[in-house]
Write an enzyme that holds these catalytic residues in place. Structure first.
Site, PDB file in Angstrom:
ATOM      1  N   GLY A  28       0.788  -1.224   0.000  1.00  0.00           N
ATOM      2  CA  GLY A  28       0.000   0.000   0.000  1.00  0.00           C
ATOM      3  C   GLY A  28       0.825   1.282   0.000  1.00  0.00           C
ATOM      4  O   GLY A  28       0.288   2.369  -0.206  1.00  0.00           O
ATOM      5  N   CYS A 237     -28.127  -9.225 -15.897  1.00  0.00           N
ATOM      6  CA  CYS A 237     -27.577  -8.978 -17.232  1.00  0.00           C
ATOM      7  C   CYS A 237     -28.563  -9.487 -18.274  1.00  0.00           C
ATOM      8  O   CYS A 237     -29.033 -10.629 -18.199  1.00  0.00           O
ATOM      9  CB  CYS A 237     -26.238  -9.681 -17.385  1.00  0.00           C
ATOM     10  SG  CYS A 237     -25.633  -9.657 -19.082  1.00  0.00           S
ATOM     11  N   CYS A 240     -26.663 -12.510 -20.363  1.00  0.00           N
ATOM     12  CA  CYS A 240     -26.304 -13.798 -19.778  1.00  0.00           C
ATOM     13  C   CYS A 240     -27.110 -14.126 -18.526  1.00  0.00           C
ATOM     14  O   CYS A 240     -27.006 -15.220 -17.983  1.00  0.00           O
ATOM     15  CB  CYS A 240     -24.812 -13.852 -19.456  1.00  0.00           C
ATOM     16  SG  CYS A 240     -24.358 -12.938 -17.969  1.00  0.00           S
ATOM     17  N   CYS A 262     -23.452  -7.043 -18.514  1.00  0.00           N
ATOM     18  CA  CYS A 262     -22.204  -7.188 -17.765  1.00  0.00           C
ATOM     19  C   CYS A 262     -21.155  -6.219 -18.308  1.00  0.00           C
ATOM     20  O   CYS A 262     -20.980  -6.099 -19.516  1.00  0.00           O
ATOM     21  CB  CYS A 262     -21.633  -8.592 -17.922  1.00  0.00           C
ATOM     22  SG  CYS A 262     -22.624  -9.862 -17.155  1.00  0.00           S
ATOM     23  N   CYS A 268     -19.283 -12.427 -19.281  1.00  0.00           N
ATOM     24  CA  CYS A 268     -20.599 -12.512 -19.906  1.00  0.00           C
ATOM     25  C   CYS A 268     -20.568 -13.521 -21.057  1.00  0.00           C
ATOM     26  O   CYS A 268     -21.445 -14.374 -21.177  1.00  0.00           O
ATOM     27  CB  CYS A 268     -20.999 -11.130 -20.417  1.00  0.00           C
ATOM     28  SG  CYS A 268     -22.735 -10.969 -20.840  1.00  0.00           S
TER      29      CYS A 268
END
Ligand SMILES: [Zn+2]
Lengths: 277, 397
Positions: A28, A237, A240, A262, A268
């Site tokens: 980080g 979605c 899909c 998606c 997808c």
């Protein structure tokens, strides 16, 4: 004339790898590095491209996504760049890639230990909008003094009733450094926590690198009475049927009719292929 | 039925073809030769070399042609090429005192040893469009050659100890900004390096602001000189210095008032500007900004944008600025969707609050917007407001 493998010369790659090792050693923490001028514009992924160039070997399989999609022009362009200067195999399949460079998303498909995710980062300093002076923010990080950010989130709650940050939602890495996850939607933040894949972040214009090593604790900032929550949709979605993926809203006619699909095109596509099979 | 947007690859290929066609223009018109650009657009070439940080007239001319005259694009091309060049070493400091001067003017003394030398300048052209510039220039030779070494105007003040003094070698070894990132606070050598690569337009605006009250300035153009300077390197394996060529430079030394402070007596102070090639406007701007950035060292009030080194140094580079401003045209569907969703939540909450002014704030997504929206037919049927609701377990299917 010909360019060196993956464009950068080996000395520059060594400098980048050293900076990356330092980044992995201090999760980080923003490591300053001698960012080079790349043949793509600043703000278009120069940090991620330098990290990728430093890591790529001839046997790597590279996937590049922008907004979760492999077919957006910037993703296509960066993939073309590495196919041209490194000749590596490229793929659109998350599962097949050894190295994935991304802008603004983490793939829906779970990543593995043998994969590296490289983020393009426009602004590595999570405190920048609260304190523009770098000399100041460096001190705040050294002291782990993140009061500014907590006050900002608290003010959101006081004003709106909840935290009004929807992307680039700040995280605390390994309990120490406040870190920008890059402008991914907060929907993706949970994928950062204890990820089996190494996550590397490159900010070319700002000349900073940082890392989230595998299996590192990554917390999205929140309060006990206002826990962190991700975006959810009532829709699934339309292509899909997925109810768990991040959805893009698409306007499909001039009456403003919308559909939701998606954002992760590979995810997808794989789901649709399964349904058909 | 929605079909996912495909064909980015082909779109890029077609775009490149259109670009090549547009760049070339009418094929019946002969293509510009690099020598024409180098010889006849020399100030453009100088700017591209200067801000591209690469002294090569041929490559700069190539970049200008490839960029169809867009200077910032040409600078970008040169910078990206520069990345791939090996670094053999560093030159010795350039000695601008030994410059073979072609232009040298001072705004502080009417006459100076060596004289005022106007050289090739646009200053006194009256800016009338010349509709027949094809006639060859007729240059008369001067009566006497210029002296080989022109003393520097500021050295005359230095002799009287009226201006601050810097001894050669006083400065620490500078970092190479193209190899290492700048850290703040940055020392003067680093700042000057940044300004020297900085965008001329940005520096001009910053410099102008110091003349309009946004910094203590009061500058005089002590000396501006332009000409050729030898470049000398001392390769480790040789152990002695060798001259590898000469380059054109423009140098500006500003003289600024200083009332004393920080243990320094009242004296004149210096602002410094240096550019590769002929770049007088840039050199003068740089000198003004350099002086403004010395405010802390000289204990002057620091309040103006041009005095703020993080502000100036972080925003001076045209390649960085141009890339980041223009990245906004890249797709931001994902972040925008996140914001859209948030805004719909806030808008619904606003409606709810307006209807129920005494009601509790917060608890969005549980009763607030639902209750508000259910009191009347959905006002925008095509706009699925529900999906913007604050997440709650009930919404998860
Ligand atoms: Zn889908």
């Amino acid at each position: 004339m010909t360019y060196n493998f993956a464009f950068l010369d080996e000395d520059t790659k060594r400098m980048l790898r050293r900076a990356l090792l330092k980044a992995v050693a201090i999760p980080g923490y923003q490591v300053p590095f001698g960012s080079r001028e790349m043949p793509l514009p600043y703000g278009w992924g120069t940090g991620g491209i330098q990290v990728t160039a430093a890591l790529l070997g001839p046997d790597d399989v590279l996937k590049v996504i922008d907004q979760g999609a492999d077919d957006t022009t910037n993703a296509v362009n960066i993939r073309r760049f590495f196919a041209r200067v490194a000749g590596v195999t490229t793929t659109e399949r998350t599962a097949e890639a050894t190295l994935i460079q991304t802008r603004h998303r983490i793939p829906e498909t779970s990543l593995r230990e043998d994969q590296i995710l490289v983020f393009q980062v426009p602004e590595p300093e999570p405190l920048r909008t609260l304190e523009p002076r770098e000399a100041e923010t460096r001190t705040l990080h050294a002291l782990a003094d993140y009061g500014l950010m907590h006050v900002k989130l608290y003010e959101d709650i006081a004003q709106y009733g909840h935290i009004a940050t929807s992307y680039d939602y700040p995280v605390l890495v390994d309990g120490r450094f406040l870190t920008s996850p890059s402008p991914i939607p907060k929907f993706d933040n949970p994928k950062l926590d204890h990820s089996p894949a190494l996550m590397l972040f490159g900010a070319g214009r700002e000349k900073r690198l940082y890392a989230i090593p595998p299996y590192t604790k990554v917390e999205s900032l929140a309060f006990e009475d206002h826990p962190f929550e991700i975006q959810r949709w009532e829709h699934q979605c339309e292509l899909c049927g997925s109810g768990e993926s991040y959805l893009d809203e698409v306007i499909v006619d001039d009456r403003g009719t919308r559909m939701f699909v998606c954002s992760d095109t590979d995810f997808c596509g794989q789901r649709r292929a399964e349904v058909q099979a | 039925m929605y079909v996912a947007v495909k064909g980015g690859e082909q779109a890029i290929a077609r775009s490149l073809e259109l670009l090549a066609e547009a760049r070339r223009g009418n094929p019946a018109v002969p293509e510009l030769e690099l020598a024409q650009i180098r010889e006849q657009l020399r100030l453009g070439v100088a700017r591209v070399m200067q801000e591209g940080s690469l002294y090569d007239e041929e490559l700069a001319a190539l970049a200008i042609r490839q960029a169809a005259g867009d200077m910032l694009e040409a600078i970008f091309l040169l910078r990206a090429y520069r990345t791939t060049l090996p670094r053999f070493g560093y030159t010795l400091p350039l000695d601008t005192t030994a410059m073979r001067v072609r232009r040298r003017v001072s705004g502080t003394f009417k006459d100076i040893p060596g004289g005022q030398v106007l050289g090739p300048t646009y200053d006194y052209t009256q800016r009338l469009l010349d509709f027949d510039a094809s006639a060859p220039a007729n240059v008369a030779a001067a009566d006497a050659p210029l002296p080989p070494n022109m003393p520097r105007v500021l050295d005359l003040l230095d002799a009287e100890a009226l201006i601050e003094r810097f001894e050669p070698g006083d400065d620490p070894e500078p970092i190479d900004l193209t190899r290492e990132p700048v850290t703040f606070p940055a020392d003067r050598a680093t700042r000057l390096q940044n300004l020297s690569r900085g965008d001329e337009g940005f520096l001009l605006g910053m410099a102008y602001s110091t003349q309009r009250g946004y910094a203590e300035s009061h500058p005089f153009a002590g000396e501006i000189r332009m000409g050729e300077v030898d470049v000398v390197v001392c390769p480790e394996e040789l152990g002695f210095a060798i001259e590898i060529g000469s380059i054109t430079l423009t140098e500006c030394q500003m003289i600024n008032q200083f009332h004393g402070g920080n243990g320094v007596p009242p004296q004149f102070t210096r602002g410094y500007g240096l550019t590769m090639g002929e770049g007088e406007r840039k050199a003068m701007s740089m000198a003004l900004v350099d002086r403004a950035l010395r405010c802390d060292e000289l204990a002057e009030p620091n309040y103006a944008p041009a005095q703020n080194q993080e502000f100036v140094l972080s925003h001076s580079d045209s390649v960085e600025a141009s890339g980041f401003v223009q990245h906004l045209k890249l797709p931001h569907y994902v972040d925008f969707q996140a914001e859209l969703s948030l805004l719909r939540t806030l808008a619904a909450q606003h409606v709810s609050d307006a209807r129920n002014p005494s009601g509790e704030q917060g608890e969005v997504g549980s009763v607030g917007p639902d209750a508000a929206l259910s009191q009347e037919p959905d006002p925008t049927p095509t706009l699925p407001c529900e999906q913007g609701k604050e997440p709650s377990e009930a919404l998860r299917t």
